[in-house]
Design an enzyme around this catalytic site. Structure first.
Site, mmCIF file in Angstrom:
data_model
loop_
_atom_site.group_PDB
_atom_site.id
_atom_site.type_symbol
_atom_site.label_atom_id
_atom_site.label_comp_id
_atom_site.label_asym_id
_atom_site.label_seq_id
_atom_site.Cartn_x
_atom_site.Cartn_y
_atom_site.Cartn_z
ATOM 1 N N LYS A 178 69.601 -8.495 26.890
ATOM 2 C CA LYS A 178 69.523 -9.233 25.629
ATOM 3 C C LYS A 178 68.061 -9.399 25.208
ATOM 4 O O LYS A 178 67.326 -10.173 25.805
ATOM 5 C CB LYS A 178 70.153 -10.624 25.743
ATOM 6 N N GLU A 252 59.875 -15.536 34.527
ATOM 7 C CA GLU A 252 58.454 -15.617 34.168
ATOM 8 C C GLU A 252 58.382 -16.509 32.941
ATOM 9 O O GLU A 252 58.853 -16.137 31.865
ATOM 10 C CB GLU A 252 57.890 -14.231 33.888
ATOM 11 N N CYS A 286 51.948 -15.458 27.250
ATOM 12 C CA CYS A 286 52.219 -16.508 28.239
ATOM 13 C C CYS A 286 51.019 -16.762 29.137
ATOM 14 O O CYS A 286 50.815 -17.883 29.615
ATOM 15 C CB CYS A 286 53.441 -16.140 29.066
ATOM 16 N N GLU A 386 51.865 -26.002 26.044
ATOM 17 C CA GLU A 386 51.710 -24.611 25.629
ATOM 18 C C GLU A 386 51.894 -24.492 24.112
ATOM 19 O O GLU A 386 52.947 -24.836 23.577
ATOM 20 C CB GLU A 386 52.718 -23.715 26.348
#
Length: 493
Positions: A178, A252, A286, A386
């Site tokens: 996906k 991750e 990231c 973040e």
């Protein structure tokens, strides 16, 4: 307008609900195409196809390693043949500059080629064991996990697809994949190439749509492994869903990575690498070096050069290869701009950028100027959370011990860097930083041969390298008795 289909059990098909969603060009808001959205029932059909291909027909699983390697090499060749087309597709869908997309597509081809070679290397081993029980031979072998569900993010659509598909397929697994519904185009194209390369029916299946599909993949008792790249919040939700059958996990997740610059570093070099660390891919990375720590004696010099070079960056049509393109969606742009407002409200000082960019051809795009915050403190949200955009926070330190403490003052542990001309100090500090991916005097470099993954709330497991292949394998221990006569344990029988 074209409507892209999902791929289940070797067939391209539309979603059973009959609903579609738009795929948008972030440069101008134009609709590139539409995709059919998969339902829970479609997702279950994809899982069923992968399960049948692994446990019943077994064509890919039982294929000898040389034949499997040839298929993966063919995929790599097809990617290279279509590199320019796919790079343009990636740039128009995601917004990154074309030269970055060209690198991503080439990297994906290299990933398939790397794992095609790696699976032909020796695996397993023989263990020395006690002879007290007879002539026992102990062997370890590696086997595929089974049905692997894979979910990728929108920031590196093709790269993440290659990082997951290549090792999973190399190991002999079957897959339900996906991609992000925001940036699915190069993944759809990759599945066309997998089909062209001769992947057996049901081996790799593609579903399209939003979070309902991810929840079904996480919860399914017929999925043996779940891998996910994305936010920590979503990763936590998937981890809870996956507990039902204790499926193997590889996540991750988010990051708030430190970039530590000492006074003895090459300041000009540190400035450019810091820019690579936070402005590459519009900061939608990231591993971004979003928290910059500079030794106080050189902070003024660093900031002067950092701000000057950042202000010179160009923004524009990513197909024309500016330094930065637009952010992926309007919603994400608004989120980043809200964080910039939060930073101002918290008392941090914007010394560069800090607003949407709408000049000229960028008027309708989702552009945010590269932004630098000074006068930051550790408790600020812009320092702790973040942002996932081109926003850097800068703080100063006065000692090595303080630098390490500031670098580790985060719930994340994905990446980090140290800049210094003192190699002993570099190794001392880098070993103290609690992160899985680290650099000395550089930033954001990665290679197929080396592992990628984080500590703490940045995830579990590793991608790439031999570690990436081992994630998609189970280790089996085989004890073989070479003297199968009576053992003589029950002396009275």
């Amino acid at each position: 307008m074209e409507i892209k289909k999902m791929y289940i059990n070797g067939q391209w098909t539309q979603g059973s609900p009959g609903t579609t969603s738009d795929v948008v060009n972030p440069f101008n808001g134009d609709i590139l195409c539409r995709i059919w959205e998969s339902s829970i029932e479609d997702t279950r059909e994809a899982i069923k196809a992968a399960k049948n291909a692994f446990y019943t027909t077994r064509e890919w699983r039982d294929m000898d390693v040389e034949a499997r390697s040839r298929v993966l090499l063919k995929v790599a060749e097809l990617i290279e043949e279509n590199q320019e087309e796919m790079a343009a597709m990636e740039t128009q869908n995601m917004g990154k500059p074309l030269r970055e997309s060209l690198i991503d597509i080439a990297d994906g081809a290299g990933t398939f080629r790397y794992y095609a070679g790696l699976i032909q290397a020796p695996q397993g081993g023989v263990c020395s064991v006690s002879k007290s029980s007879g002539e026992i031979h102990s062997i370890t072998v590696r086997e595929p996990v089974g049905v692997c569900a894979q979910i990728t993010p929108w920031n590196y659509p093709f790269t993440m697809a290659a990082w997951k598909l290549a090792p999973a397929l190399a190991a002999g697994n079957t897959v339900v994949f996906k991609p992000s519904h925001k940036t699915p185009l190069t993944t759809i194209r990759l599945f066309e190439l997998l089909e062209e390369a001769g992947l057996p029916k049901g081996t790799a299946n593609l579903v399209l749509g939003g979070s309902v599909i991810g929840c079904e993949l996480g919860e399914s008792m017929d999925v043996d492994m779940l891998t996910f790249t994305g936010s920590t919040k979503v990763g936590q939700s998937l981890q809870r869903l996956a507990a039902g059958n204790m499926k193997k996990l590889g996540f991750e997740l988010g990051g708030k990575s430190p970039n530590v610059i000492f006074a003895d570093a090459d300041i000009d070099g540190a400035v450019e690498w810091a820019m690579m660390g936070i402005f590459y891919n519009q900061g939608e990375v990231c591993s971004s070096g979003s928290r910059i720590f500079v030794e106080d004696s050189v902070k003024d010099e660093f900031m002067e050069k950092f701000v000057k070079k950042t202000k010179a960056l160009t923004l524009g049509d990513p197909m024309k290869d500016p330094d930065m393109g637009p952010l992926v969606t309007k919603e994400h742009m608004d989120r980043v701009l809200e964080y910039i407002k939060i930073g101002r409200d918290e008392g941090a000082k914007v010394v560069c950028g800090g607003e949407r960019y709408t000049d000229g051809e960028c008027a309708d795009g989702y552009f945010v100027l590269p932004t630098i915050f000074d006068q930051c403190s550790p408790d600020m949200r812009i320092v702790r959370e973040e942002i996932f955009g081109p926003v850097a926070t800068v703080q100063s330190f006065s000692s090595e011990k303080e630098a390490v403490a500031m670098a580790n003052d985060t719930c994340y542990g994905l990446a980090g860097a140290v800049f210094t001309s003192d190699s002993a100090k570099a190794m001392r500090v880098i070993k103290e930083i609690r992160a899985g991916i680290t650099w000395i005097n550089c930033y954001n470099l990665g290679y197929n041969q080396t592992p990628w993954g984080g500590y703490k709330m940045s995830g579990t497991g590793r991608e790439l390298g031999i570690y990436g292949l081992e994630e998609y394998q189970e280790v089996k221990q085989i004890h073989m008795n070479l003297n199968p006569g009576p053992v003589g344990w029950y002396v009275n029988s």
